[in-house]
Design a protein around this motif. Structure first.
Motif, PDB file in Angstrom:
ATOM      1  N   GLU B  37       5.776  43.910  87.194  1.00  0.00           N
ATOM      2  CA  GLU B  37       5.552  42.574  87.754  1.00  0.00           C
ATOM      3  C   GLU B  37       4.066  42.227  87.720  1.00  0.00           C
ATOM      4  OE1 GLU B  37       6.337  42.116  91.866  1.00  0.00           O
ATOM      5  OE2 GLU B  37       6.394  44.264  92.241  1.00  0.00           O
ATOM      6  N   MET B  38       3.839  40.980  87.414  1.00  0.00           N
ATOM      7  CA  MET B  38       2.479  40.459  87.359  1.00  0.00           C
ATOM      8  C   MET B  38       2.101  39.970  88.745  1.00  0.00           C
ATOM      9  SD  MET B  38      -0.099  39.854  85.510  1.00  0.00           S
ATOM     10  CE  MET B  38      -1.520  38.789  85.351  1.00  0.00           C
ATOM     11  N   ILE B  39       1.102  40.572  89.365  1.00  0.00           N
ATOM     12  CA  ILE B  39       0.765  40.246  90.742  1.00  0.00           C
ATOM     13  C   ILE B  39      -0.245  39.095  90.807  1.00  0.00           C
ATOM     14  CG2 ILE B  39      -0.265  41.144  92.858  1.00  0.00           C
ATOM     15  CD1 ILE B  39       0.918  43.919  91.895  1.00  0.00           C
ATOM     16  N   ALA B  40      -1.238  39.127  89.924  1.00  0.00           N
ATOM     17  CA  ALA B  40      -2.234  38.048  89.942  1.00  0.00           C
ATOM     18  C   ALA B  40      -1.607  36.758  89.452  1.00  0.00           C
ATOM     19  CB  ALA B  40      -3.409  38.426  89.058  1.00  0.00           C
ATOM     20  N   LYS B  41      -2.036  35.660  90.068  1.00  0.00           N
ATOM     21  CA  LYS B  41      -1.497  34.360  89.645  1.00  0.00           C
ATOM     22  C   LYS B  41      -2.361  33.782  88.518  1.00  0.00           C
ATOM     23  CE  LYS B  41      -0.948  32.189  93.746  1.00  0.00           C
ATOM     24  NZ  LYS B  41      -1.004  33.044  94.919  1.00  0.00           N
ATOM     25  N   GLU B  42      -1.702  33.117  87.591  1.00  0.00           N
ATOM     26  CA  GLU B  42      -2.405  32.588  86.415  1.00  0.00           C
ATOM     27  C   GLU B  42      -3.539  31.631  86.830  1.00  0.00           C
ATOM     28  OE1 GLU B  42      -1.796  33.558  83.382  1.00  0.00           O
ATOM     29  OE2 GLU B  42      -2.904  32.115  82.172  1.00  0.00           O
ATOM     30  N   GLU B  43      -3.262  30.793  87.853  1.00  0.00           N
ATOM     31  CA  GLU B  43      -4.284  29.826  88.288  1.00  0.00           C
ATOM     32  C   GLU B  43      -5.532  30.566  88.780  1.00  0.00           C
ATOM     33  OE1 GLU B  43      -0.703  29.745  88.787  1.00  0.00           O
ATOM     34  OE2 GLU B  43      -1.018  29.130  90.870  1.00  0.00           O
ATOM     35  N   ASP B  44      -5.311  31.674  89.525  1.00  0.00           N
ATOM     36  CA  ASP B  44      -6.454  32.425  90.038  1.00  0.00           C
ATOM     37  C   ASP B  44      -7.274  33.006  88.899  1.00  0.00           C
ATOM     38  OD1 ASP B  44      -5.420  31.814  92.430  1.00  0.00           O
ATOM     39  OD2 ASP B  44      -4.632  33.819  92.887  1.00  0.00           O
ATOM     40  N   LEU B  45      -6.566  33.514  87.882  1.00  0.00           N
ATOM     41  CA  LEU B  45      -7.275  34.110  86.747  1.00  0.00           C
ATOM     42  C   LEU B  45      -8.089  33.050  86.025  1.00  0.00           C
ATOM     43  CD1 LEU B  45      -4.544  36.483  85.335  1.00  0.00           C
ATOM     44  CD2 LEU B  45      -6.513  37.058  86.721  1.00  0.00           C
ATOM     45  N   ILE B  46      -7.484  31.884  85.844  1.00  0.00           N
ATOM     46  CA  ILE B  46      -8.207  30.792  85.183  1.00  0.00           C
ATOM     47  C   ILE B  46      -9.396  30.385  86.032  1.00  0.00           C
ATOM     48  CG2 ILE B  46      -8.035  28.364  84.511  1.00  0.00           C
ATOM     49  CD1 ILE B  46      -5.085  28.982  83.782  1.00  0.00           C
ATOM     50  N   SER B  47      -9.168  30.272  87.340  1.00  0.00           N
ATOM     51  CA  SER B  47     -10.232  29.869  88.247  1.00  0.00           C
ATOM     52  C   SER B  47     -11.384  30.875  88.235  1.00  0.00           C
ATOM     53  CB  SER B  47      -9.669  29.736  89.657  1.00  0.00           C
ATOM     54  OG  SER B  47     -10.701  29.589  90.581  1.00  0.00           O
TER      55      SER B  47
END
Lengths: 173, 119
Positions: B37-47
């Motif tokens: 499972e991917m724990i980090a959210k895509e928006e956070d990574l982009i941010s």
């Protein structure tokens, strides 16, 4: 240079004034570039004899460069590298293996001990050198093309990204 | 030697580094495999401007580490634990890829055997 020589002569030499005058005269009056320039190409036997005398050679051994090379009456000396000269002979200038007033070869720069010696014997023959050079180059190419079929990497599958999902662990849920 | 020959002999079943697994993920297991499972959210990574190359299953550790770096600058040694956690995760990820490779290789060898027996 000249000033230093004069200063040293005046400080340390008993015949200071005479020596200083001699040095000053010599540096100022006898070392102009135009005085190094060879005379025009000798055409008559008299001119040849005069040129030979000027360069300290006998008429028999005096041989100028061809006229169209532009060396004037400068003598064509045998091509002997300094490295090939006898190291045990008591030269006037041992560093250059040269005697005083000995004529200088027109291409003297290239025949220095640290440079080229046309009569020198190379350590390896030219065939030997070419064989090793081309052998190394084409040997490397050969190895490259041969081993191209035997490439291997690390034993891993492609890196797993969530967007390529789903991926699974090796343990129970 | 083992790690080199591990991929060298895989050429016999046409398997090379960074290939994609071709078998069904559940094949040959008597239990159901846990999904990653991917724990980090895509928006956070982009941010956080994490490059796409690093947006893998360990990205939440990387995010922690970068946040720590931001907060503790210039005392970066204080982020040693975050960095260690991230690198451990990447190591486990790599081990997982090696396991997938070995699984793929064994399954292909097995398949070849079955085909050979049938023929």
């Amino acid at each position: 240079m000249a000033f230093n020589l004069v200063k040293r002569a005046l400080l340390y030499d008993t015949k200071a004034v005479r020596n200083a005058a001699a040095i000053y005269y010599n540096t100022a009056r006898n070392h102009w570039n135009y005085q190094y320039k060879p005379d025009p190409y000798p055409k008559t036997p008299q001119e040849r004899a005069a040129a030979a005398k000027k360069y300290g050679l006998t008429v028999e051994e005096y041989q100028p460069y061809p006229e169209d090379m532009g060396y004037g009456d400068y003598p064509k000396l045998p091509d002997i590298g300094t490295d090939s000269k006898d190291p045990n002979y008591p030269y006037d200038l041992p560093d250059l293996k040269r005697n005083f007033n000995e004529p200088i070869h027109a291409s003297a720069e290239i025949y220095g001990e640290d440079r080229y010696d046309p009569s020198g014997r190379p350590r390896f023959s030219l065939t030997h050198q070419w064989t090793w050079f081309l052998g190394a180059i084409f040997g490397s190419f050969g190895l490259y093309f041969w081993l191209d079929n035997y490439k291997f990497g690390r034993p891993v599958t492609i890196k797993q990204y969530p967007k390529d999902g789903p991926h699974y662990m090796f343990c129970e849920k | 030697m083992g790690q080199i020959m591990g991929s060298f002999n895989a050429r016999n079943v046409d398997l090379y580094m960074d290939d994609k697994p071709t078998f069904e993920p559940q094949e040959g297991f008597n239990f159901e495999r846990k999904q990653r499972e991917m724990i980090a959210k895509e928006e956070d990574l982009i941010s956080a401007r994490i490059p796409p190359k690093f947006r893998d299953y360990c990205a939440h550790y990387l995010l922690d580490y970068q946040v720590c770096r931001y907060n503790k600058m210039p005392m970066l040694y204080k982020c040693a634990h975050e960095k260690h956690a991230y690198l451990n995760c990447e190591h486990d990820d790599y081990v997982l890829r090696m396991k997938e490779f070995e699984r793929e290789r064994r399954l292909r060898v097995r398949e070849n055997k079955i085909v050979g027996v049938a023929a």
